[in-house]
Design a protein around this motif. Structure first.
Motif, PDB file in Angstrom:
ATOM      1  N   GLY A  81       0.815  -1.207   0.000  1.00 34.09           N
ATOM      2  CA  GLY A  81       0.000   0.000   0.000  1.00 34.09           C
ATOM      3  C   GLY A  81       0.849   1.258   0.000  1.00 34.09           C
ATOM      4  N   GLU A  82       0.189   2.370  -0.267  1.00 39.15           N
ATOM      5  CA  GLU A  82       0.894   3.653  -0.289  1.00 39.15           C
ATOM      6  C   GLU A  82       1.395   4.064   1.083  1.00 39.15           C
ATOM      7  OE1 GLU A  82      -1.469   6.636  -2.256  1.00 39.15           O
ATOM      8  OE2 GLU A  82      -1.786   5.341  -3.981  1.00 39.15           O
ATOM      9  N   ASP A  83       0.943   3.391   2.116  1.00 42.89           N
ATOM     10  CA  ASP A  83       1.431   3.697   3.451  1.00 42.89           C
ATOM     11  C   ASP A  83       2.916   3.370   3.605  1.00 42.89           C
ATOM     12  OD1 ASP A  83       0.681   1.001   3.170  1.00 42.89           O
ATOM     13  OD2 ASP A  83       0.426   0.758   5.330  1.00 42.89           O
ATOM     14  N   ALA A  84       3.491   2.664   2.634  1.00 44.71           N
ATOM     15  CA  ALA A  84       4.928   2.373   2.634  1.00 44.71           C
ATOM     16  C   ALA A  84       5.738   3.595   2.197  1.00 44.71           C
ATOM     17  CB  ALA A  84       5.233   1.198   1.712  1.00 44.71           C
ATOM     18  N   LEU A  85       5.051   4.607   1.673  1.00 41.45           N
ATOM     19  CA  LEU A  85       5.721   5.819   1.182  1.00 41.45           C
ATOM     20  C   LEU A  85       5.773   6.882   2.274  1.00 41.45           C
ATOM     21  CD1 LEU A  85       3.946   6.086  -2.294  1.00 41.45           C
ATOM     22  CD2 LEU A  85       6.274   5.288  -1.853  1.00 41.45           C
ATOM     23  N   PRO A  86       6.782   7.757   2.211  1.00 44.88           N
ATOM     24  CA  PRO A  86       6.814   8.901   3.122  1.00 44.88           C
ATOM     25  C   PRO A  86       5.607   9.815   2.865  1.00 44.88           C
ATOM     26  CG  PRO A  86       8.965   8.553   2.130  1.00 44.88           C
ATOM     27  CD  PRO A  86       8.002   7.654   1.410  1.00 44.88           C
ATOM     28  N   PRO A  87       5.197  10.614   3.858  1.00 48.01           N
ATOM     29  CA  PRO A  87       3.998  11.447   3.735  1.00 48.01           C
ATOM     30  C   PRO A  87       3.972  12.347   2.497  1.00 48.01           C
ATOM     31  CG  PRO A  87       4.820  11.502   5.979  1.00 48.01           C
ATOM     32  CD  PRO A  87       5.824  10.739   5.179  1.00 48.01           C
ATOM     33  N   GLU A  88       5.086  12.967   2.162  1.00 51.65           N
ATOM     34  CA  GLU A  88       5.125  13.869   1.010  1.00 51.65           C
ATOM     35  C   GLU A  88       4.801  13.119  -0.290  1.00 51.65           C
ATOM     36  OE1 GLU A  88       8.166  17.085  -1.032  1.00 51.65           O
ATOM     37  OE2 GLU A  88       8.761  16.016   0.771  1.00 51.65           O
ATOM     38  N   TYR A  89       5.282  11.905  -0.401  1.00 52.61           N
ATOM     39  CA  TYR A  89       5.030  11.097  -1.589  1.00 52.61           C
ATOM     40  C   TYR A  89       3.584  10.593  -1.617  1.00 52.61           C
ATOM     41  CZ  TYR A  89       9.919  11.252  -2.888  1.00 52.61           C
ATOM     42  OH  TYR A  89      11.154  11.686  -3.275  1.00 52.61           O
ATOM     43  N   ARG A  90       3.013  10.354  -0.423  1.00 53.34           N
ATOM     44  CA  ARG A  90       1.599   9.955  -0.372  1.00 53.34           C
ATOM     45  C   ARG A  90       0.711  11.096  -0.855  1.00 53.34           C
ATOM     46  NH1 ARG A  90       3.002   7.332   4.731  1.00 53.34           N
ATOM     47  NH2 ARG A  90       2.063   9.065   5.833  1.00 53.34           N
ATOM     48  N   LYS A  91       1.083  12.340  -0.544  1.00 56.32           N
ATOM     49  CA  LYS A  91       0.317  13.496  -1.036  1.00 56.32           C
ATOM     50  C   LYS A  91       0.362  13.546  -2.561  1.00 56.32           C
ATOM     51  CE  LYS A  91       1.098  16.524   2.926  1.00 56.32           C
ATOM     52  NZ  LYS A  91       1.803  17.717   3.401  1.00 56.32           N
ATOM     53  N   ILE A  92       1.535  13.325  -3.116  1.00 53.53           N
ATOM     54  CA  ILE A  92       1.691  13.330  -4.578  1.00 53.53           C
ATOM     55  C   ILE A  92       0.834  12.228  -5.191  1.00 53.53           C
ATOM     56  CG2 ILE A  92       3.317  12.944  -6.474  1.00 53.53           C
ATOM     57  CD1 ILE A  92       5.478  14.260  -4.651  1.00 53.53           C
ATOM     58  N   MET A  93       0.853  11.048  -4.590  1.00 49.04           N
ATOM     59  CA  MET A  93       0.045   9.942  -5.100  1.00 49.04           C
ATOM     60  C   MET A  93      -1.447  10.285  -5.035  1.00 49.04           C
ATOM     61  SD  MET A  93       1.994   7.526  -6.221  1.00 49.04           S
ATOM     62  CE  MET A  93       0.903   6.131  -6.275  1.00 49.04           C
ATOM     63  N   GLY A  94      -1.866  10.976  -3.976  1.00 47.87           N
ATOM     64  CA  GLY A  94      -3.263  11.393  -3.858  1.00 47.87           C
ATOM     65  C   GLY A  94      -3.661  12.346  -4.973  1.00 47.87           C
ATOM     66  N   ILE A  95      -2.763  13.239  -5.339  1.00 44.01           N
ATOM     67  CA  ILE A  95      -3.038  14.184  -6.436  1.00 44.01           C
ATOM     68  C   ILE A  95      -3.119  13.432  -7.754  1.00 44.01           C
ATOM     69  CG2 ILE A  95      -2.057  16.113  -7.744  1.00 44.01           C
ATOM     70  CD1 ILE A  95      -0.952  17.120  -4.990  1.00 44.01           C
ATOM     71  N   LEU A  96      -2.201  12.504  -7.989  1.00 43.85           N
ATOM     72  CA  LEU A  96      -2.245  11.711  -9.217  1.00 43.85           C
ATOM     73  C   LEU A  96      -3.559  10.927  -9.306  1.00 43.85           C
ATOM     74  CD1 LEU A  96       1.391  10.268  -9.476  1.00 43.85           C
ATOM     75  CD2 LEU A  96       0.384  12.137 -10.795  1.00 43.85           C
ATOM     76  N   ARG A  97      -3.974  10.379  -8.187  1.00 47.16           N
ATOM     77  CA  ARG A  97      -5.214   9.604  -8.168  1.00 47.16           C
ATOM     78  C   ARG A  97      -6.420  10.517  -8.438  1.00 47.16           C
ATOM     79  NH1 ARG A  97      -4.913   8.400  -3.586  1.00 47.16           N
ATOM     80  NH2 ARG A  97      -3.587   6.589  -3.639  1.00 47.16           N
TER      81      ARG A  97
END
Length: 150
Positions: A81-97
């Motif tokens: 899951g994206e929880d394996a990513l640091p918070p800043e990268y999770r934000k980027i993934m949220g924007i892409l999604r």
């Protein structure tokens, strides 16, 4: 025992001890290397826990821990899951999604509140997007746009 026998025994015992010393030195080097690796793993784990808890500043895609380079953006694997990513990268993934399709780095920067008129601000973001693409979290298209991978 004759003098020659004593000298021979001493030489043989010295040779045995030399072999034992070499073996123990190799074992000690292996133990020290493993302890160093465990210390690095412990630091990485603590940083990851802190980042997940939100207690730490955002971390970069790679960092030096104990003088070694450590991978903080893991290669994506099935079930990860994206929880394996640091918070800043999770934000980027949220924007892409949320965009639902391919997007330029500048558009992601705008949503993050970055000054996209400054190349010095957009290029690090493009690097993060590229890192996500290299590790299988996103896809980089030929025209430079990025999209989330399913």
């Amino acid at each position: 025992m004759t003098d020659a026998q004593v000298v021979g025994w001493i030489a043989a015992r010295r040779a045995e001890l030399d072999v034992l010393e070499d073996s123990l030195a190799r074992q000690l080097a292996e133990v020290r290397a493993e302890r160093d690796e465990l210390a690095v793993a412990e630091k990485v784990w603590a940083r990851a826990e802190a980042a997940v808890a939100g207690d730490a500043a955002p971390v970069a895609a790679g960092a030096l821990v104990g003088g070694r380079s450590v991978l903080l953006i893991p290669h994506r694997s099935p079930g990860m899951g994206e929880d394996a990513l640091p918070p800043e990268y999770r934000k980027i993934m949220g924007i892409l999604r949320a965009t639902g399709g391919p997007v330029m780095a500048k558009a992601v920067g705008e949503k993050l509140g970055i000054d996209v008129k400054s190349p010095g601000k957009v290029e690090p973001l493009r690097g993060k997007l590229s890192k996500l693409a290299e590790r299988g979290w996103a896809r980089k298209l030929a025209d430079g746009r990025f999209q989330i991978t399913l």
